[in-house]
Motif scaffolding. Structure first.
Motif, PDB file in Angstrom:
ATOM      1  N   SER A 125      35.818  42.073  38.350  1.00 32.32           N
ATOM      2  CA  SER A 125      36.742  40.950  38.466  1.00 32.32           C
ATOM      3  C   SER A 125      38.168  41.454  38.649  1.00 32.32           C
ATOM      4  CB  SER A 125      36.641  40.128  37.177  1.00 32.32           C
ATOM      5  OG  SER A 125      37.591  39.089  37.151  1.00 32.32           O
ATOM      6  N   ARG A 126      38.997  40.679  39.338  1.00 33.27           N
ATOM      7  CA  ARG A 126      40.407  41.025  39.548  1.00 33.27           C
ATOM      8  C   ARG A 126      41.222  39.747  39.478  1.00 33.27           C
ATOM      9  NH1 ARG A 126      42.391  45.157  44.240  1.00 33.27           N
ATOM     10  NH2 ARG A 126      41.162  46.452  42.844  1.00 33.27           N
ATOM     11  N   THR A 127      42.360  39.822  38.813  1.00 35.56           N
ATOM     12  CA  THR A 127      43.213  38.646  38.682  1.00 35.56           C
ATOM     13  C   THR A 127      44.496  38.799  39.471  1.00 35.56           C
ATOM     14  OG1 THR A 127      42.468  38.545  36.408  1.00 35.56           O
ATOM     15  CG2 THR A 127      44.231  37.044  37.017  1.00 35.56           C
ATOM     16  N   GLY A 128      44.919  37.720  40.114  1.00 35.95           N
ATOM     17  CA  GLY A 128      46.219  37.666  40.771  1.00 35.95           C
ATOM     18  C   GLY A 128      46.926  36.381  40.395  1.00 35.95           C
ATOM     19  N   ASP A 129      48.157  36.218  40.884  1.00 36.16           N
ATOM     20  CA  ASP A 129      48.915  35.020  40.528  1.00 36.16           C
ATOM     21  C   ASP A 129      49.744  34.534  41.707  1.00 36.16           C
ATOM     22  OD1 ASP A 129      50.685  37.429  40.062  1.00 36.16           O
ATOM     23  OD2 ASP A 129      52.133  35.816  39.792  1.00 36.16           O
ATOM     24  N   LYS A 130      49.979  33.239  41.745  1.00 37.25           N
ATOM     25  CA  LYS A 130      50.940  32.618  42.678  1.00 37.25           C
ATOM     26  C   LYS A 130      51.638  31.538  41.884  1.00 37.25           C
ATOM     27  CE  LYS A 130      50.435  34.078  47.056  1.00 37.25           C
ATOM     28  NZ  LYS A 130      49.088  34.424  47.497  1.00 37.25           N
ATOM     29  N   ASN A 187      44.499  33.289  39.750  1.00 32.46           N
ATOM     30  CA  ASN A 187      43.378  33.382  40.680  1.00 32.46           C
ATOM     31  C   ASN A 187      42.492  34.555  40.247  1.00 32.46           C
ATOM     32  OD1 ASN A 187      43.231  33.505  44.359  1.00 32.46           O
ATOM     33  ND2 ASN A 187      41.617  33.576  42.838  1.00 32.46           N
ATOM     34  N   VAL A 225      55.225  33.806  36.647  1.00 33.29           N
ATOM     35  CA  VAL A 225      55.760  35.144  36.401  1.00 33.29           C
ATOM     36  C   VAL A 225      57.273  35.161  36.224  1.00 33.29           C
ATOM     37  CG1 VAL A 225      55.796  35.645  38.883  1.00 33.29           C
ATOM     38  CG2 VAL A 225      55.794  37.514  37.264  1.00 33.29           C
ATOM     39  N   SER A 267      55.299  34.693  28.133  1.00 32.16           N
ATOM     40  CA  SER A 267      54.125  35.505  27.812  1.00 32.16           C
ATOM     41  C   SER A 267      54.384  36.990  28.019  1.00 32.16           C
ATOM     42  CB  SER A 267      52.940  35.108  28.688  1.00 32.16           C
ATOM     43  OG  SER A 267      52.589  33.784  28.436  1.00 32.16           O
ATOM     44  N   LEU A 268      53.726  37.806  27.210  1.00 27.88           N
ATOM     45  CA  LEU A 268      53.780  39.253  27.378  1.00 27.88           C
ATOM     46  C   LEU A 268      53.187  39.633  28.736  1.00 27.88           C
ATOM     47  CD1 LEU A 268      54.357  42.003  26.012  1.00 27.88           C
ATOM     48  CD2 LEU A 268      52.022  41.926  25.144  1.00 27.88           C
ATOM     49  N   ASP A 269      52.057  39.047  29.057  1.00 21.60           N
ATOM     50  CA  ASP A 269      51.391  39.282  30.341  1.00 21.60           C
ATOM     51  C   ASP A 269      51.918  38.238  31.322  1.00 21.60           C
ATOM     52  OD1 ASP A 269      49.756  39.692  32.485  1.00 21.60           O
ATOM     53  OD2 ASP A 269      47.869  39.269  31.428  1.00 21.60           O
ATOM     54  N   LYS A 325      47.626  39.127  34.418  1.00 12.80           N
ATOM     55  CA  LYS A 325      46.757  40.133  35.035  1.00 12.80           C
ATOM     56  C   LYS A 325      45.571  40.525  34.157  1.00 12.80           C
ATOM     57  CE  LYS A 325      49.922  42.285  38.341  1.00 12.80           C
ATOM     58  NZ  LYS A 325      49.156  42.083  39.571  1.00 12.80           N
ATOM     59  N   SER A 326      45.691  40.300  32.850  1.00 12.74           N
ATOM     60  CA  SER A 326      44.606  40.701  31.950  1.00 12.74           C
ATOM     61  C   SER A 326      43.508  39.640  31.840  1.00 12.74           C
ATOM     62  CB  SER A 326      45.179  40.983  30.548  1.00 12.74           C
ATOM     63  OG  SER A 326      45.638  39.775  29.958  1.00 12.74           O
ATOM     64  N   PHE A 327      43.659  38.507  32.520  1.00 10.90           N
ATOM     65  CA  PHE A 327      42.668  37.426  32.380  1.00 10.90           C
ATOM     66  C   PHE A 327      41.266  37.856  32.824  1.00 10.90           C
ATOM     67  CE2 PHE A 327      45.613  33.414  32.609  1.00 10.90           C
ATOM     68  CZ  PHE A 327      46.378  33.937  31.589  1.00 10.90           C
ATOM     69  N   ALA A 364      39.235  39.220  30.104  1.00 13.75           N
ATOM     70  CA  ALA A 364      38.711  38.207  29.191  1.00 13.75           C
ATOM     71  C   ALA A 364      37.433  37.599  29.767  1.00 13.75           C
ATOM     72  CB  ALA A 364      39.746  37.110  28.957  1.00 13.75           C
ATOM     73  N   TYR A 397      44.181  49.613  40.282  1.00 20.59           N
ATOM     74  CA  TYR A 397      43.942  48.282  39.691  1.00 20.59           C
ATOM     75  C   TYR A 397      42.436  47.986  39.634  1.00 20.59           C
ATOM     76  CZ  TYR A 397      45.406  43.415  38.632  1.00 20.59           C
ATOM     77  OH  TYR A 397      45.645  42.211  38.041  1.00 20.59           O
ATOM     78  N   TYR A 427      41.557  38.849  46.373  1.00 22.24           N
ATOM     79  CA  TYR A 427      42.773  38.862  45.559  1.00 22.24           C
ATOM     80  C   TYR A 427      43.812  37.844  46.040  1.00 22.24           C
ATOM     81  CZ  TYR A 427      46.885  40.924  43.233  1.00 22.24           C
ATOM     82  OH  TYR A 427      48.002  41.144  42.476  1.00 22.24           O
ATOM     83  N   GLU A 428      44.106  36.891  45.208  1.00 30.21           N
ATOM     84  CA  GLU A 428      45.188  35.905  45.438  1.00 30.21           C
ATOM     85  C   GLU A 428      45.034  35.050  46.683  1.00 30.21           C
ATOM     86  OE1 GLU A 428      48.868  38.148  45.159  1.00 30.21           O
ATOM     87  OE2 GLU A 428      48.864  38.051  42.973  1.00 30.21           O
ATOM     88  N   HIS A 449      45.552  36.769  25.162  1.00 27.57           N
ATOM     89  CA  HIS A 449      44.586  35.705  25.453  1.00 27.57           C
ATOM     90  C   HIS A 449      44.505  34.609  24.396  1.00 27.57           C
ATOM     91  CE1 HIS A 449      42.491  39.004  27.995  1.00 27.57           C
ATOM     92  NE2 HIS A 449      43.454  38.414  28.659  1.00 27.57           N
ATOM     93  N   ARG A 495      55.754  39.948  17.946  1.00 32.01           N
ATOM     94  CA  ARG A 495      56.696  39.677  19.058  1.00 32.01           C
ATOM     95  C   ARG A 495      57.126  38.218  19.019  1.00 32.01           C
ATOM     96  NH1 ARG A 495      55.746  37.456  24.335  1.00 32.01           N
ATOM     97  NH2 ARG A 495      57.294  38.147  25.849  1.00 32.01           N
TER      98      ARG A 495
END
Lengths: 103, 445
Positions: A9-14, A19, A77, A82-84, A88-90, A93, B214, B265-266, B368, B384
């Motif tokens: 799995s890989r996470t990205g964001d917009k 995503n 972002v 949030s720390l993350d 990206k760490s989703f 999980a 990654y 990805y994205e 999480h 934190r």
């Protein structure tokens, strides 16, 4: 079993949208993830963190699912507390999700 | 059949420098592309340009060009990059200066402008894509507005003989598809071809994310040589099919799983991946390993581009104040939680004005939340506190309250770090294409 055993799995964001892909290591396992890793289950799994809807797209050619999770990054972002910041760490999980090991 | 090799030299502004040198020296590439412009970078660069008209381009531009320009010139490799950020013309002048110092002659540098739509957006009637609210609501806080341009100006610059093309805001894939459009003479309304091109553009744009970066997960996905990760090359054929590979002997790997992860990805909806040049469709793509570190990619299609372009808007949103402190050994999590509770009460007692706040125990639940993190006991934790405030003064008070835990908090608190910063946040609007008149300025040496 854990989803991790059969998929990566890989996470990205917009913006405020996360995503996450879920891809079967072995194409033969695609049916299993397609059946058990549904948009509803993913929405429930991330219920703490994702405020909006979860939409699933399928890519059977490469054995992949693609989850688009709305209102998922506490503003995104550029302004989240949030720390993350990217979420990206989703993916890590999600790979912890329990799924049945046969269809 | 004619073939061109496009290398990806950076996947973000701070990326490693040496992989691009390796590509230029040993990759047999024709084009070296650097994608270095994150969403917010351009807003910050815009502010730098306001203070100094010769500033506003990428902070690592000089380092990267000093590292690759000579070898690229010798090997006849053209360079394309969005390192121009808010000031491509100043970036081009800097590159010329570097070329001169390196003793290079016969170099044509093109600076692509026209993505800055700040004035038009400020006075126009636009709706924020993220929230549906009118842009007018944040009108007084705006710092930048840049539309995502497509491949057209880069193709034009290449046709006019540019060896280096430096742009501001351009869609990431456009940087990579432009050379193929130019070399193969693809039409800008051949939607299927542009869809295929967008696929390799998308696969290359994050550089090491397709060659093993990654990706590693020991025991499940092992990758060798991440400290000397090789960056990707696309060997593109005239029919739009291509092979992803990397320099032999470099670290990392190009296998099916890497390429599949990066393809998804994205992209959101794989049938409708919106770019300024085309609405790409990746749903029929197939991938095959055809050799060591070689993946053949076929498929990809496209539909006509839309009438609008996305523009990224930067605005001064708020301030964030933050403080962190660590606890370790038996009862670490309990002491960390006590620390957070104390800070929460202190902020109330002292009347700190904040709009939003987050209390995390790093090592327990910071990434999480409580539900997914339940049931694990760590050896050490980091408490934190982060809060959003209206001004810097209040933001500073957040970290200060964490700092007072040294002498007023639980036993064994250690390693405090605090910060306060202004937040330039990003939102987006759709603007009509008619708003854009791109320009190209050349520097010749």
């Amino acid at each position: 079993m854990k989803l991790r055993e059969i998929a990566h799995s890989r996470t990205g964001d917009k913006g405020n949208i996360s995503n996450i892909s879920v891809i079967a290591y072995d194409q033969a396992q695609y049916k299993l993830i397609e059946k058990y890793v549904t948009a509803e289950r993913v929405k429930e799994f991330f219920s703490d963190m994702v405020q909006g809807k979860v939409v699933r797209y399928t890519l059977p050619n490469i054995g992949a699912l693609n989850f688009v999770m709305y209102d998922a990054l506490s503003g995104g972002v550029t302004r989240t507390l949030s720390l993350d910041i990217h979420g990206k760490s989703f993916s890590s999980a999600l790979l912890n999700m329990e799924i049945p090991n046969k269809l | 059949m004619k073939k061109i090799l496009i290398g990806s030299g950076a996947g973000y502004s701070g990326d490693r420098i040496e992989p691009a040198v390796e590509l230029a020296e040993k990759g047999n590439i024709n084009y070296l592309v650097f994608e270095c412009l994150a969403e917010r970078t351009i807003a910050i660069a815009q502010q730098a340009k306001l203070n100094d008209p010769t500033a506003g381009y990428d902070a690592l531009l000089a380092d990267r060009f000093n590292a690759v320009l000579k070898i690229c010139h010798e090997n006849k490799i053209k360079i394309i990059t969005n390192m121009g950020a808010a000031n491509p013309v100043a970036g081009a002048k800097k590159i010329k200066e570097i070329a001169k110092a390196l003793g290079i002659s016969g170099l044509k540098i093109a600076a692509v402008g026209g993505d800055d739509v700040f004035e038009a957006v400020k006075t126009g009637n636009y709706t924020l894509m993220e929230t549906g609210e009118p842009l007018a609501n944040i009108k007084d806080k705006l710092v930048s507005a840049n539309a995502y341009l497509g491949a057209e100006p880069i193709v034009e610059a290449l046709k006019n003989g540019a060896d280096v093309v430096i742009t501001g805001r351009v869609a990431d894939p456009a940087l990579f598809i432009a050379p193929a459009i130019y070399e193969f003479g693809w039409s800008m309304d051949d939607w299927n071809m542009l869809g295929k091109a967008t696929l390799f553009g998308h696969l290359l744009e994050c550089a090491g994310q397709i060659t093993g970066g990654y990706f590693a997960d020991p025991g499940y996905k092992d990758v060798a040589g991440l400290a000397r990760l090789g960056f990707p090359i696309a060997e593109v054929q005239e029919d739009g099919s291509f092979v992803i590979t990397k320099v032999p002997g470099s670290g990392g790997q190009v296998k099916l799983a890497n390429c599949q992860e990066q393809m998804v990805y994205e992209i959101h909806d794989p049938k409708n991946y919106f770019t300024p040049d085309v609405v790409a469709d990746f749903s029929d793509v197939t991938m095959t390993e055809v050799g060591e570190n070689r993946v053949q990619v076929k498929g990809g299609a496209g539909k006509p581009k839309t009438d609008t372009l996305k523009a990224s808007i930067g605005y001064k949103d708020s301030f964030i104040g933050e403080g962190q402190i660590s606890y370790a050994g038996p009862g670490a999590a309990a002491r960390g939680q006590l620390a957070l509770d104390i800070v929460a009460e202190r902020l109330k007692l002292s009347g700190v004005d904040y709009q939003e706040i987050k209390f995390d125990l790093i090592g327990v639940n910071a990434l999480h939340g409580a539900k997914l993190s339940a049931g694990y006991e760590p050896y050490e934790v980091r408490a934190r506190v982060a809060a959003r405030t209206k001004n810097r003064r209040e933001a500073v008070r957040i970290g200060n309250e964490v700092e007072t835990l040294y002498t007023n908090g639980p036993a064994g608190g250690a390693g405090i770090v605090k910060s306060a910063r202004e937040v330039v946040a990003m939102v987006s609007v759709l603007v009509p294409r008619s708003l854009i008149n791109y320009s190209i300025q050349y520097e010749v040496l």
